[in-house]
Write an enzyme that holds these catalytic residues in place. Structure first.
Site, mmCIF file in Angstrom:
data_model
loop_
_atom_site.group_PDB
_atom_site.id
_atom_site.type_symbol
_atom_site.label_atom_id
_atom_site.label_comp_id
_atom_site.label_asym_id
_atom_site.label_seq_id
_atom_site.Cartn_x
_atom_site.Cartn_y
_atom_site.Cartn_z
ATOM 1 N N SER A 81 0.800 -1.223 0.000
ATOM 2 C CA SER A 81 0.000 0.000 0.000
ATOM 3 C C SER A 81 0.832 1.272 0.000
ATOM 4 O O SER A 81 0.323 2.337 -0.352
ATOM 5 C CB SER A 81 -0.942 0.013 1.213
ATOM 6 N N ASP A 93 -3.972 8.121 7.792
ATOM 7 C CA ASP A 93 -5.063 7.266 8.255
ATOM 8 C C ASP A 93 -4.657 6.286 9.352
ATOM 9 O O ASP A 93 -5.383 5.350 9.651
ATOM 10 C CB ASP A 93 -5.645 6.488 7.075
ATOM 11 N N HIS A 129 -0.775 5.032 6.700
ATOM 12 C CA HIS A 129 -0.124 5.659 5.556
ATOM 13 C C HIS A 129 0.104 7.145 5.804
ATOM 14 O O HIS A 129 -0.523 7.735 6.682
ATOM 15 C CB HIS A 129 -0.979 5.444 4.308
#
EC number: 3.1.1.-
Length: 370
Positions: A44, A336, A339
């Site tokens: 991610s 978040d 990240h």
């Protein structure tokens, strides 16, 4: 209102030097006369929309709000580090390999990174090995189409494109973090690290056998400083900056192994240029010296639920009902809970481009196409 205005002005004064340095680095590196071909493998941290394209998973606003003004599948309020690096080489932002709607927009490479990816198990989507197999299929199909249709040659990557491409690898974080989440002890997590390193090494050797010669390898960041981990682990084992010491210790051991792997491969793969980038040092510096960068509450997420100290709730994550996002993501490191914000990513990219954290020190425009 006057206080807010003064605070915003002070914050901009702190951040301005970093913005100017980043723009200067982008301008210098952006002198590429021929944009490079880039293939990225990861999780991610560098997924530019692969999860959304591959599984139809919904990643909506406020993700993407600050730069794209829409959700792009990136887990951030804006651009990722890989986006800034692409811009520094004067090439388009990488499209996800699994995105079937981008037409011919794979001329500058493809992004195989997917949210949640790890190196092990090998055949679970979208492990590094699966990403590698996707690349091999992509290469085979691209060369096939280029050979049978003249109109397609202009849109396809040829043999020289694959040979001169930059191969970026940014994976391993989930192998370590997920092992802790499953309740494994520190000693058991550490025992898994050689297997993770072995998978990354194998991937690089396969890419080398396929003709790849330029490799850019990121180590993992300080996992123990992520608001997600801090909110879910009841421990007193914090370092002086409030991060989980055991998580960071495991990350450091992984990084040491990755560094040694790169050194070994430089000897073994005689024609390879392998650059190891110490992302851990860069990101930990943001936490340790957050005030110098104008960040507030370095261990608190901008978007989430629960408020201080971490603003993270596993049942109400960013973008889901009940979650709230801060007004100015530029004052936060964490977007978040897992990240980074675009502002933090921009500073990380600037420091990557400085060569101070790369072994061997290599100007990024070395990877310009040609």
């Amino acid at each position: 209102m006057a206080t807010l205005s003064l605070h915003s002005h002070s914050f901009l004064l702190v951040l301005l030097p970093f913005i100017l340095i980043l723009r200067q680095n982008l301008a210098v590196a952006g002198g590429c006369q021929v944009p490079p071909v880039i293939f990225n493998f990861g999780d991610s941290n560098s997924d530019t929309g692969g999860l959304v394209a591959g599984l139809g998973y919904s990643i909506g606003l406020p993700n993407g709000r600050s730069f794209f003004q829409r959700s792009t599948g990136r887990l951030s309020d804006g651009r990722l580090v890989i986006d800034f690096l692409c811009q520094s080489l004067n090439t388009s932002l990488l499209n996800p390999y699994l995105d079937s709607l981008v037409g011919s927009k794979f001329q500058n490479g493809a992004n195989f990174a997917i949210v949640g990816s790890s190196t092990l198990p090998r055949y679970v989507p979208f492990a590094l090995n699966i990403q590698l197999m996707q690349f091999l299929h992509f290469k085979s199909r691209a060369l096939e189409l280029a050979s049978i249709s003249d109109p397609l040659k202009e849109m396809m990557i040829g043999e020289s494109g694959f040979r001169n491409a930059l191969y970026m690898i940014d994976i391993g974080q989930n192998d370590i973090a997920d092992s802790f989440s499953k309740g494994l002890s520190y000693s058991r997590v550490v025992k898994l690290i050689p297997n993770v390193i072995s998978e990354i090494k194998s991937a690089i050797k396969i890419l080398y056998d396929e003709g790849g010669r330029k490799f850019w390898v990121h180590n993992t960041g300080p996992l123990g400083c992520l608001p997600q981990k801090l909110s879910m682990v009841h421990s007193k084992g914090f370092d002086k900056h409030g991060c989980l010491a055991t998580y960071n210790a495991a990350a450091k051991l992984f990084n040491e192994g990755l560094d040694h792997m790169c050194r070994d491969l430089r000897t073994e793969l005689k024609e390879a240029n392998i650059v190891y980038v110490d992302i851990y040092a860069i990101k930990y510096d943001l936490i340790a010296n957050s005030n110098n960068y104008g960040f507030e509450k370095p261990l608190m997420a901008c978007c989430g639920y629960g408020g201080p100290p971490y603003n993270y709730n596993v049942n109400i994550t960013c973008g889901n009902g009940g979650s709230k996002s801060c007004d100015e993501g530029s004052r936060f490191i964490s977007w978040d809970g897992i990240h980074y914000t675009e502002t933090a990513n921009a500073i990380v990219a600037m420091k990557v481009l400085s060569m101070q954290h790369s072994t061997p020190p290599t100007p990024f425009h070395f990877f310009c196409g040609g």
